[in-house]
Design a protein around this motif. Structure first.
Motif, PDB file in Angstrom:
ATOM      1  N   ALA A  37       4.798  -0.612   9.903  1.00 38.52           N
ATOM      2  CA  ALA A  37       4.328  -1.404   8.765  1.00 38.52           C
ATOM      3  C   ALA A  37       3.424  -0.552   7.890  1.00 38.52           C
ATOM      4  O   ALA A  37       2.676   0.282   8.385  1.00 38.52           O
ATOM      5  CB  ALA A  37       3.564  -2.631   9.249  1.00 38.52           C
ATOM      6  N   THR A  38       3.513  -0.784   6.607  1.00 32.64           N
ATOM      7  CA  THR A  38       2.597  -0.148   5.662  1.00 32.64           C
ATOM      8  C   THR A  38       1.364  -1.034   5.518  1.00 32.64           C
ATOM      9  O   THR A  38       1.389  -2.219   5.881  1.00 32.64           O
ATOM     10  CB  THR A  38       3.246   0.042   4.281  1.00 32.64           C
ATOM     11  N   ARG A  69       4.222   7.070  11.334  1.00 30.24           N
ATOM     12  CA  ARG A  69       5.590   7.235  11.825  1.00 30.24           C
ATOM     13  C   ARG A  69       6.178   8.497  11.218  1.00 30.24           C
ATOM     14  O   ARG A  69       5.976   8.777  10.040  1.00 30.24           O
ATOM     15  CB  ARG A  69       6.449   6.025  11.457  1.00 30.24           C
ATOM     16  N   GLU A  70       6.903   9.239  12.028  1.00 26.95           N
ATOM     17  CA  GLU A  70       7.550  10.453  11.544  1.00 26.95           C
ATOM     18  C   GLU A  70       9.055  10.292  11.617  1.00 26.95           C
ATOM     19  O   GLU A  70       9.581   9.674  12.536  1.00 26.95           O
ATOM     20  CB  GLU A  70       7.107  11.662  12.373  1.00 26.95           C
ATOM     21  N   VAL A  80       6.292  12.613   7.401  1.00 22.06           N
ATOM     22  CA  VAL A  80       5.663  11.301   7.544  1.00 22.06           C
ATOM     23  C   VAL A  80       6.514  10.287   6.792  1.00 22.06           C
ATOM     24  O   VAL A  80       6.878  10.493   5.638  1.00 22.06           O
ATOM     25  CB  VAL A  80       4.219  11.327   6.999  1.00 22.06           C
ATOM     26  N   SER A  81       6.836   9.205   7.462  1.00 17.25           N
ATOM     27  CA  SER A  81       7.659   8.155   6.868  1.00 17.25           C
ATOM     28  C   SER A  81       6.841   7.344   5.869  1.00 17.25           C
ATOM     29  O   SER A  81       5.707   6.964   6.143  1.00 17.25           O
ATOM     30  CB  SER A  81       8.185   7.241   7.970  1.00 17.25           C
ATOM     31  N   LYS A  82       7.443   7.091   4.725  1.00 14.10           N
ATOM     32  CA  LYS A  82       6.805   6.275   3.685  1.00 14.10           C
ATOM     33  C   LYS A  82       7.806   5.279   3.143  1.00 14.10           C
ATOM     34  O   LYS A  82       9.001   5.537   3.127  1.00 14.10           O
ATOM     35  CB  LYS A  82       6.270   7.164   2.555  1.00 14.10           C
ATOM     36  N   ARG A  89       4.892   2.039  -5.211  1.00 16.57           N
ATOM     37  CA  ARG A  89       4.292   3.311  -4.816  1.00 16.57           C
ATOM     38  C   ARG A  89       4.654   3.577  -3.360  1.00 16.57           C
ATOM     39  O   ARG A  89       4.943   2.658  -2.601  1.00 16.57           O
ATOM     40  CB  ARG A  89       2.776   3.254  -4.977  1.00 16.57           C
ATOM     41  N   LYS A  90       4.630   4.823  -2.970  1.00 15.80           N
ATOM     42  CA  LYS A  90       4.955   5.182  -1.587  1.00 15.80           C
ATOM     43  C   LYS A  90       3.734   5.000  -0.692  1.00 15.80           C
ATOM     44  O   LYS A  90       2.636   5.412  -1.042  1.00 15.80           O
ATOM     45  CB  LYS A  90       5.435   6.634  -1.501  1.00 15.80           C
TER      46      LYS A  90
END
Length: 113
Positions: A37-38, A69-70, A80-82, A89-90
């Motif tokens: 989750a972001t 998270r990668e 890095v996961s975005k 926005r990321k």
């Protein structure tokens, strides 16, 4: 990196007293599994303020309860996961670490000095 006074105050408020919001955030991120989750997704889920939620996420990361998270990109590099936020926005994707089994104890101990 310079930390704004408001960010520092929000972070410190997470370290005092009732940490139920931080525990809820940890549990939510844990429940998302490898999807993660972001901060924006947590804010939406909790209908919460960015300052409070980002401070709680920072505390959880500091205690290795969550991590970035990668993923592997097309070139085979680990990145890095975005994901996009509601404003496109990321944002970093956070996932729970194996240490989350002791999260409540660590967060409570930090809050109680």
């Amino acid at each position: 990196m310079i930390i704004q006074d408001t960010s520092r105050e929000a972070f410190e408020s997470v370290n005092r007293g009732d940490n139920s919001q931080t525990i809820k955030i940890l549990n939510y991120i844990r429940e998302t599994g490898t999807h993660g989750a972001t901060c924006d997704e947590v804010e939406f889920w909790m209908d919460g303020l960015h300052q409070s939620i980002s401070a709680a996420i920072r505390l959880l990361a500091k205690h290795n309860m969550i991590t970035k998270r990668e993923d592997m990109n097309d070139d085979g590099d680990i990145v890095v996961s975005k994901r996009p936020t509601r404003t496109n926005r990321k944002a970093i994707v956070w996932v729970a670490t194996p240490l989350t089994n002791v999260a409540s104890d660590c967060i409570s101990a930090e809050a109680n000095g």
